[in-house]
Design a protein around this motif. Sequence first.
Motif, PDB file in Angstrom:
ATOM      1  N   VAL A  90       7.867   8.750   2.078  1.00 55.06           N
ATOM      2  CA  VAL A  90       6.942   7.752   1.532  1.00 55.06           C
ATOM      3  C   VAL A  90       5.826   7.469   2.524  1.00 55.06           C
ATOM      4  O   VAL A  90       4.658   7.291   2.149  1.00 55.06           O
ATOM      5  CB  VAL A  90       7.697   6.457   1.173  1.00 55.06           C
ATOM      6  CG1 VAL A  90       6.734   5.350   0.759  1.00 55.06           C
ATOM      7  CG2 VAL A  90       8.700   6.712   0.057  1.00 55.06           C
ATOM      8  N   LEU A  91       6.177   7.410   3.808  1.00 57.73           N
ATOM      9  CA  LEU A  91       5.197   7.074   4.845  1.00 57.73           C
ATOM     10  C   LEU A  91       4.211   8.203   5.112  1.00 57.73           C
ATOM     11  O   LEU A  91       3.044   7.948   5.435  1.00 57.73           O
ATOM     12  CB  LEU A  91       5.917   6.709   6.144  1.00 57.73           C
ATOM     13  CG  LEU A  91       6.580   5.331   6.206  1.00 57.73           C
ATOM     14  CD1 LEU A  91       7.474   5.233   7.433  1.00 57.73           C
ATOM     15  CD2 LEU A  91       5.525   4.246   6.231  1.00 57.73           C
ATOM     16  N   GLU A  92       4.647   9.430   4.994  1.00 60.03           N
ATOM     17  CA  GLU A  92       3.816  10.555   5.420  1.00 60.03           C
ATOM     18  C   GLU A  92       2.446  10.602   4.736  1.00 60.03           C
ATOM     19  O   GLU A  92       1.426  10.692   5.432  1.00 60.03           O
ATOM     20  CB  GLU A  92       4.570  11.869   5.178  1.00 60.03           C
ATOM     21  CG  GLU A  92       3.830  13.084   5.728  1.00 60.03           C
ATOM     22  CD  GLU A  92       4.652  14.358   5.620  1.00 60.03           C
ATOM     23  OE1 GLU A  92       4.184  15.392   6.136  1.00 60.03           O
ATOM     24  OE2 GLU A  92       5.748  14.313   5.031  1.00 60.03           O
ATOM     25  N   PRO A  93       2.347  10.520   3.395  1.00 59.55           N
ATOM     26  CA  PRO A  93       1.015  10.557   2.783  1.00 59.55           C
ATOM     27  C   PRO A  93       0.161   9.355   3.152  1.00 59.55           C
ATOM     28  O   PRO A  93      -1.064   9.466   3.262  1.00 59.55           O
ATOM     29  CB  PRO A  93       1.311  10.594   1.279  1.00 59.55           C
ATOM     30  CG  PRO A  93       2.702  10.070   1.139  1.00 59.55           C
ATOM     31  CD  PRO A  93       3.411  10.485   2.384  1.00 59.55           C
ATOM     32  N   PRO A 150       0.799  -1.233   0.000  1.00 54.18           N
ATOM     33  CA  PRO A 150       0.000   0.000   0.000  1.00 54.18           C
ATOM     34  C   PRO A 150       0.829   1.278   0.000  1.00 54.18           C
ATOM     35  O   PRO A 150       0.277   2.356  -0.222  1.00 54.18           O
ATOM     36  CB  PRO A 150      -0.818  -0.113   1.306  1.00 54.18           C
ATOM     37  CG  PRO A 150      -0.823  -1.551   1.627  1.00 54.18           C
ATOM     38  CD  PRO A 150       0.504  -2.055   1.180  1.00 54.18           C
ATOM     39  N   LEU A 151       2.135   1.181   0.251  1.00 54.60           N
ATOM     40  CA  LEU A 151       2.973   2.371   0.265  1.00 54.60           C
ATOM     41  C   LEU A 151       3.400   2.792  -1.143  1.00 54.60           C
ATOM     42  O   LEU A 151       3.990   3.853  -1.311  1.00 54.60           O
ATOM     43  CB  LEU A 151       4.234   2.132   1.106  1.00 54.60           C
ATOM     44  CG  LEU A 151       4.001   1.816   2.584  1.00 54.60           C
ATOM     45  CD1 LEU A 151       5.334   1.576   3.280  1.00 54.60           C
ATOM     46  CD2 LEU A 151       3.231   2.924   3.272  1.00 54.60           C
ATOM     47  N   ARG A 152       3.090   1.960  -2.121  1.00 54.39           N
ATOM     48  CA  ARG A 152       3.459   2.284  -3.491  1.00 54.39           C
ATOM     49  C   ARG A 152       2.626   3.460  -3.979  1.00 54.39           C
ATOM     50  O   ARG A 152       1.516   3.704  -3.478  1.00 54.39           O
ATOM     51  CB  ARG A 152       3.258   1.070  -4.397  1.00 54.39           C
ATOM     52  CG  ARG A 152       4.162  -0.097  -4.005  1.00 54.39           C
ATOM     53  CD  ARG A 152       3.832  -1.339  -4.802  1.00 54.39           C
ATOM     54  NE  ARG A 152       4.650  -2.462  -4.362  1.00 54.39           N
ATOM     55  CZ  ARG A 152       4.549  -3.691  -4.873  1.00 54.39           C
ATOM     56  NH1 ARG A 152       3.677  -3.933  -5.835  1.00 54.39           N
ATOM     57  NH2 ARG A 152       5.314  -4.660  -4.424  1.00 54.39           N
ATOM     58  N   PRO A 153       3.096   4.201  -4.975  1.00 57.94           N
ATOM     59  CA  PRO A 153       2.369   5.386  -5.450  1.00 57.94           C
ATOM     60  C   PRO A 153       0.934   5.064  -5.829  1.00 57.94           C
ATOM     61  O   PRO A 153       0.674   4.103  -6.563  1.00 57.94           O
ATOM     62  CB  PRO A 153       3.182   5.825  -6.679  1.00 57.94           C
ATOM     63  CG  PRO A 153       4.556   5.290  -6.441  1.00 57.94           C
ATOM     64  CD  PRO A 153       4.366   4.001  -5.689  1.00 57.94           C
ATOM     65  N   VAL A 154      -0.007   5.845  -5.318  1.00 58.58           N
ATOM     66  CA  VAL A 154      -1.423   5.582  -5.540  1.00 58.58           C
ATOM     67  C   VAL A 154      -1.825   5.828  -6.989  1.00 58.58           C
ATOM     68  O   VAL A 154      -2.876   5.380  -7.425  1.00 58.58           O
ATOM     69  CB  VAL A 154      -2.294   6.475  -4.621  1.00 58.58           C
ATOM     70  CG1 VAL A 154      -2.069   6.114  -3.183  1.00 58.58           C
ATOM     71  CG2 VAL A 154      -1.988   7.947  -4.852  1.00 58.58           C
ATOM     72  N   HIS A 155      -0.987   6.510  -7.771  1.00 57.04           N
ATOM     73  CA  HIS A 155      -1.334   6.780  -9.163  1.00 57.04           C
ATOM     74  C   HIS A 155      -0.933   5.642 -10.087  1.00 57.04           C
ATOM     75  O   HIS A 155      -1.226   5.678 -11.288  1.00 57.04           O
ATOM     76  CB  HIS A 155      -0.651   8.076  -9.640  1.00 57.04           C
ATOM     77  CG  HIS A 155       0.844   7.985  -9.621  1.00 57.04           C
ATOM     78  ND1 HIS A 155       1.591   8.352  -8.528  1.00 57.04           N
ATOM     79  CD2 HIS A 155       1.736   7.546 -10.557  1.00 57.04           C
ATOM     80  CE1 HIS A 155       2.885   8.167  -8.786  1.00 57.04           C
ATOM     81  NE2 HIS A 155       2.988   7.674 -10.007  1.00 57.04           N
ATOM     82  N   LYS A 215      -4.112   1.151  -3.765  1.00 52.54           N
ATOM     83  CA  LYS A 215      -5.005   2.056  -3.055  1.00 52.54           C
ATOM     84  C   LYS A 215      -4.968   1.775  -1.560  1.00 52.54           C
ATOM     85  O   LYS A 215      -5.030   0.641  -1.135  1.00 52.54           O
ATOM     86  CB  LYS A 215      -6.439   1.906  -3.559  1.00 52.54           C
ATOM     87  CG  LYS A 215      -6.677   2.446  -4.953  1.00 52.54           C
ATOM     88  CD  LYS A 215      -8.130   2.257  -5.364  1.00 52.54           C
ATOM     89  CE  LYS A 215      -9.041   3.070  -4.481  1.00 52.54           C
ATOM     90  NZ  LYS A 215     -10.456   2.930  -4.830  1.00 52.54           N
ATOM     91  N   ALA A 216      -4.883   2.836  -0.778  1.00 54.79           N
ATOM     92  CA  ALA A 216      -4.869   2.683   0.683  1.00 54.79           C
ATOM     93  C   ALA A 216      -6.221   3.084   1.223  1.00 54.79           C
ATOM     94  O   ALA A 216      -6.413   4.176   1.737  1.00 54.79           O
ATOM     95  CB  ALA A 216      -3.773   3.543   1.292  1.00 54.79           C
ATOM     96  N   ASP A 217      -7.208   2.220   1.082  1.00 49.46           N
ATOM     97  CA  ASP A 217      -8.518   2.482   1.666  1.00 49.46           C
ATOM     98  C   ASP A 217      -9.172   1.152   2.020  1.00 49.46           C
ATOM     99  O   ASP A 217      -8.717   0.087   1.631  1.00 49.46           O
ATOM    100  CB  ASP A 217      -9.412   3.302   0.729  1.00 49.46           C
ATOM    101  CG  ASP A 217      -9.635   2.614  -0.606  1.00 49.46           C
ATOM    102  OD1 ASP A 217      -9.943   1.410  -0.598  1.00 49.46           O
ATOM    103  OD2 ASP A 217      -9.496   3.285  -1.641  1.00 49.46           O
TER     104      ASP A 217
END
Length: 444
Positions: free
Chosen positions: A415-418, A333-338, A346-348
């Motif tokens: 990377v972790l912050e968002p 889930p830490l990979r770029p959401v785009h 997606k992190a949801d």
Amino acid sequence: MLLASLSGFCHQNQMTSSSMCGPTTLRYGDDKPNKMNNFATPAALLLRNKRKSSYSTTIATVKTHHFSPPKSYHEVLVAARERFTQEISFRSRDKDISLAKTLLYISVEDEAFMAFNREMDAHSLQNERKDTNVSSDGPDWEHIEAMPMAGKKIDEWLSELDGIAKEVEVELISRDIGCHLVEVLEAVNKVLFESKGFRRSPVVDSKCSYLHSVLSSKCGSAILLSVIYIEICRRLNVAIVGSRVGEDFLIWPETGNPEELFKVNSGHSLFGIVNGRCVEDPRSMASDLTCNSLIGLDIATNRDVIGIYLANLIRLHWKRASRTNHGLMLTSPLRPVHDDNEKWSKADGSSMPLLRPQDLRLAIMASEKLLILQPHNWALRRDHGMMLYYSRDYAKAVQELSICMAFAPEEEAEVLEPFVEKLHLLRLESSWKSRGHKGRLTVP
């Protein structure tokens, strides 16, 4: 996985560390335990202050509205974790730590958790089938030492090790020889691997990953076989040390004269007697070791060995928990959401993969114990926080990952912050729905 380091345990088709562990990024050894005495970090204080609350969380993860866990389970979980912490306490000298006791305390905690799950399943079956007579009476354990594991209690499993050491003594007496180091080690090998039939398991699973299970089945992982070898020799007043060499974990008798380990007697060196075919396999880094290169190896402390064992346990349970999600990594889930090509980008809550809850909880429990050993290890804390995310414990995941950001390198913290910000929203949404509100929580 650590490859077999004892006689008769180096097979041609050995699994590497990465193949056993799956795609998880967990690494052991980024932070040495002996560096932890200098100061108390927020992470260490957090673990200390919240230790008992974690046991309630463990039980709460498998509660139902129709089943209340017997008091004995909670007491065993609390006592096992406290005994583990006491045994590896930083106030204790490393040489005073008992590897056998520490690993048995780990076994007790996991066994109590799994026993509770079994009892909950039995109770559910009884509710579903009113005509089925299923006994779900809680255990009557007065203390942790009374809990049986594979039919024996902790003291009885320790006695198993004592008994093996006595058999080695009998073997030495029957040979009518003195206690020369070579003869002692040859006797240990004969009793363990010939008389008792201990062997390395070709498949890594939970049955060969707990000390009491290995003592019962005589089949285990390489690190546990090394622990048993060390414990037997300790009872014979022979100090055995070890070190990781490539993918191997090698052991040898402690000596101030490494040259004698490589002298060949009766066709074998003392180093070869202890480590078996590892030293004869040209694919193993052990085959290139000499008395000079042996001096340069980092000797694993007892805490190091326990840490290696716990890291393997985390990998095992994570692999089992995520077995239906091929390619799922802790850090997916830490990979770029785009990145639309990534399955887990997606992190949801809607994209959360389905994991096996018992194995996930066992991985988290092992991670909690490893964090007691390595509170400064930012990568371990990150992986721990991600497991809490997968278990949908968003509040604790935010807490752990926020602490991780304080230890992590700047690029990792970015990377972790968002992701942590998204977890804040998931936590708020979960709280919103728990109060009876409908729909998704949106932030203008």
